[in-house]
Design a protein around this motif. Structure first.
Motif, PDB file in Angstrom:
ATOM      1  N   ARG A  19       0.817  -1.209   0.000  1.00 29.79           N
ATOM      2  CA  ARG A  19       0.000   0.000   0.000  1.00 29.79           C
ATOM      3  C   ARG A  19       0.861   1.274   0.000  1.00 29.79           C
ATOM      4  O   ARG A  19       0.566   2.208  -0.752  1.00 29.79           O
ATOM      5  N   PRO A  20       1.934   1.358   0.817  1.00 29.02           N
ATOM      6  CA  PRO A  20       2.772   2.567   0.761  1.00 29.02           C
ATOM      7  C   PRO A  20       3.397   2.811  -0.616  1.00 29.02           C
ATOM      8  O   PRO A  20       3.560   3.960  -1.020  1.00 29.02           O
ATOM      9  N   ILE A  21       3.720   1.753  -1.348  1.00 27.75           N
ATOM     10  CA  ILE A  21       4.272   1.937  -2.704  1.00 27.75           C
ATOM     11  C   ILE A  21       3.233   2.597  -3.602  1.00 27.75           C
ATOM     12  O   ILE A  21       3.535   3.558  -4.321  1.00 27.75           O
ATOM     13  N   ILE A  22       2.020   2.090  -3.559  1.00 28.67           N
ATOM     14  CA  ILE A  22       0.957   2.636  -4.405  1.00 28.67           C
ATOM     15  C   ILE A  22       0.677   4.097  -4.040  1.00 28.67           C
ATOM     16  O   ILE A  22       0.599   4.969  -4.911  1.00 28.67           O
ATOM     17  N   VAL A  23       0.534   4.375  -2.743  1.00 25.25           N
ATOM     18  CA  VAL A  23       0.257   5.744  -2.292  1.00 25.25           C
ATOM     19  C   VAL A  23       1.414   6.673  -2.640  1.00 25.25           C
ATOM     20  O   VAL A  23       1.210   7.811  -3.086  1.00 25.25           O
ATOM     21  N   ALA A  24       2.650   6.205  -2.462  1.00 23.34           N
ATOM     22  CA  ALA A  24       3.822   7.044  -2.756  1.00 23.34           C
ATOM     23  C   ALA A  24       3.885   7.407  -4.232  1.00 23.34           C
ATOM     24  O   ALA A  24       4.133   8.565  -4.583  1.00 23.34           O
ATOM     25  N   VAL A  25       3.639   6.457  -5.105  1.00 22.11           N
ATOM     26  CA  VAL A  25       3.687   6.734  -6.547  1.00 22.11           C
ATOM     27  C   VAL A  25       2.575   7.701  -6.949  1.00 22.11           C
ATOM     28  O   VAL A  25       2.817   8.682  -7.669  1.00 22.11           O
ATOM     29  N   ILE A  26       1.356   7.444  -6.481  1.00 21.53           N
ATOM     30  CA  ILE A  26       0.221   8.306  -6.854  1.00 21.53           C
ATOM     31  C   ILE A  26       0.428   9.732  -6.343  1.00 21.53           C
ATOM     32  O   ILE A  26       0.239  10.699  -7.084  1.00 21.53           O
ATOM     33  N   THR A  27       0.819   9.891  -5.082  1.00 26.35           N
ATOM     34  CA  THR A  27       0.989  11.246  -4.544  1.00 26.35           C
ATOM     35  C   THR A  27       2.194  11.960  -5.164  1.00 26.35           C
ATOM     36  O   THR A  27       2.163  13.179  -5.321  1.00 26.35           O
ATOM     37  N   THR A  28       3.216  11.217  -5.546  1.00 28.86           N
ATOM     38  CA  THR A  28       4.354  11.837  -6.233  1.00 28.86           C
ATOM     39  C   THR A  28       3.934  12.351  -7.600  1.00 28.86           C
ATOM     40  O   THR A  28       4.286  13.470  -7.991  1.00 28.86           O
ATOM     41  N   VAL A  29       3.155  11.562  -8.319  1.00 23.27           N
ATOM     42  CA  VAL A  29       2.669  11.998  -9.638  1.00 23.27           C
ATOM     43  C   VAL A  29       1.763  13.215  -9.488  1.00 23.27           C
ATOM     44  O   VAL A  29       1.901  14.203 -10.228  1.00 23.27           O
ATOM     45  N   LEU A  30       0.847  13.179  -8.519  1.00 24.04           N
ATOM     46  CA  LEU A  30      -0.037  14.329  -8.303  1.00 24.04           C
ATOM     47  C   LEU A  30       0.760  15.569  -7.899  1.00 24.04           C
ATOM     48  O   LEU A  30       0.457  16.682  -8.349  1.00 24.04           O
ATOM     49  N   PHE A  31       1.765  15.391  -7.069  1.00 27.92           N
ATOM     50  CA  PHE A  31       2.639  16.493  -6.670  1.00 27.92           C
ATOM     51  C   PHE A  31       3.308  17.110  -7.900  1.00 27.92           C
ATOM     52  O   PHE A  31       3.337  18.330  -8.059  1.00 27.92           O
ATOM     53  N   LEU A  32       3.832  16.272  -8.780  1.00 28.10           N
ATOM     54  CA  LEU A  32       4.527  16.769  -9.967  1.00 28.10           C
ATOM     55  C   LEU A  32       3.575  17.404 -10.974  1.00 28.10           C
ATOM     56  O   LEU A  32       3.959  18.327 -11.690  1.00 28.10           O
ATOM     57  N   VAL A  33       2.328  16.933 -11.010  1.00 29.47           N
ATOM     58  CA  VAL A  33       1.349  17.485 -11.955  1.00 29.47           C
ATOM     59  C   VAL A  33       0.945  18.900 -11.567  1.00 29.47           C
ATOM     60  O   VAL A  33       0.776  19.761 -12.433  1.00 29.47           O
ATOM     61  N   ILE A  34       0.808  19.172 -10.272  1.00 30.43           N
ATOM     62  CA  ILE A  34       0.318  20.495  -9.877  1.00 30.43           C
ATOM     63  C   ILE A  34       1.428  21.476  -9.509  1.00 30.43           C
ATOM     64  O   ILE A  34       1.145  22.567  -9.025  1.00 30.43           O
ATOM     65  N   VAL A  35       2.682  21.098  -9.741  1.00 29.87           N
ATOM     66  CA  VAL A  35       3.777  22.044  -9.510  1.00 29.87           C
ATOM     67  C   VAL A  35       3.578  23.222 -10.457  1.00 29.87           C
ATOM     68  O   VAL A  35       3.304  23.023 -11.645  1.00 29.87           O
ATOM     69  N   PRO A  36       3.712  24.454  -9.960  1.00 30.05           N
ATOM     70  CA  PRO A  36       3.537  25.612 -10.846  1.00 30.05           C
ATOM     71  C   PRO A  36       4.536  25.561 -12.000  1.00 30.05           C
ATOM     72  O   PRO A  36       5.731  25.380 -11.800  1.00 30.05           O
ATOM     73  N   LYS A  37       4.009  25.698 -13.210  1.00 31.33           N
ATOM     74  CA  LYS A  37       4.859  25.612 -14.400  1.00 31.33           C
ATOM     75  C   LYS A  37       5.515  26.960 -14.728  1.00 31.33           C
ATOM     76  O   LYS A  37       6.654  27.025 -15.130  1.00 31.33           O
ATOM     77  N   ASP A  38       4.745  28.037 -14.572  1.00 33.07           N
ATOM     78  CA  ASP A  38       5.243  29.360 -14.943  1.00 33.07           C
ATOM     79  C   ASP A  38       5.316  30.229 -13.687  1.00 33.07           C
ATOM     80  O   ASP A  38       4.330  30.825 -13.275  1.00 33.07           O
ATOM     81  N   VAL A  39       6.482  30.278 -13.086  1.00 29.97           N
ATOM     82  CA  VAL A  39       6.671  31.029 -11.847  1.00 29.97           C
ATOM     83  C   VAL A  39       6.656  32.539 -12.109  1.00 29.97           C
ATOM     84  O   VAL A  39       6.303  33.322 -11.244  1.00 29.97           O
ATOM     85  N   ARG A  40       6.972  32.954 -13.333  1.00 30.36           N
ATOM     86  CA  ARG A  40       7.003  34.393 -13.650  1.00 30.36           C
ATOM     87  C   ARG A  40       5.645  35.056 -13.481  1.00 30.36           C
ATOM     88  O   ARG A  40       5.556  36.228 -13.133  1.00 30.36           O
ATOM     89  N   SER A  41       4.570  34.296 -13.686  1.00 35.19           N
ATOM     90  CA  SER A  41       3.234  34.885 -13.559  1.00 35.19           C
ATOM     91  C   SER A  41       2.915  35.264 -12.109  1.00 35.19           C
ATOM     92  O   SER A  41       2.055  36.097 -11.862  1.00 35.19           O
TER      93      SER A  41
END
Length: 180
Positions: A19-41
């Motif tokens: 279970r920790p492997i599954i949760v770690a992968v999913i939350t890492t992907v979600l973390f990377l998806v919502i990282v701000p792409k354009d910091v200049r804005s």
């Protein structure tokens, strides 16, 4: 956590990382998806005024996913712990170190801690050096021998608690109830 009954060996409990492997992968992907792409804005005051609530919600989610991912990756990367209960004694294996103690060296043993993160704890013979014990020691002198179904669903945790309590009572002939 899994329990295996092996003839002549006793009860063996090991930590599970599925279970920790599954949760770690999913939350890492979600973390990377919502990282701000354009910091200049973020330097534009009009942009901040217009999207303030979205920025705050996104930042909170980003931090939440980061914390959950780090906690689960820590569990995944740690070596599994093992608790072996036999009629002659108790064996704890963690982080590549092992301790075997006869039941006469175990003063008290019980399941203790938070309801969501219980531990098998034991007060061991003072003759055992704390450096020889591969698990952390609490302030009251008890050793945290084994994490009981950490990161597992409540149903699995309750089943693990029942199995552990039965094995401790059956092999050690003692169990000090800690409220579980």
């Amino acid at each position: 956590m899994q329990e295996q009954l092996v003839v002549g060996v006793g009860a063996v409990f090991t930590t599970s990382r599925k279970r920790p492997i599954i949760v770690a992968v999913i939350t890492t992907v979600l973390f990377l998806v919502i990282v701000p792409k354009d910091v200049r804005s973020f330097a534009d005051p009009d942009y901040i005024r217009e999207y303030l609530i979205g920025i705050v919600i996104t930042t909170i989610l980003w931090l939440l996913f980061l914390v959950v991912a780090v906690r689960n990756w820590r569990v995944v990367l740690r070596r599994p712990a093992e608790l072996r209960l036999t009629s002659t004694g108790i064996t704890v294996r963690r982080d590549g170190r092992e301790l075997t103690a006869a039941w006469t060296a175990v003063g008290q043993i019980r399941i203790d801690g938070d309801e969501r993160r219980p531990w098998v704890v034991a007060w061991l013979d003072p003759a055992l050096s704390p450096d020889d014990v591969p698990v952390p020691r609490r302030s009251d002198g008890a050793y945290k021998l084994f994490p009981v179904a950490h990161g597992q669903p409540m149903k699995r945790r309750m089943a693990q608690l029942k199995e552990l309590r039965g094995a401790i009572t059956g092999y050690g002939r003692r169990y000090l109830d800690g409220g579980f």
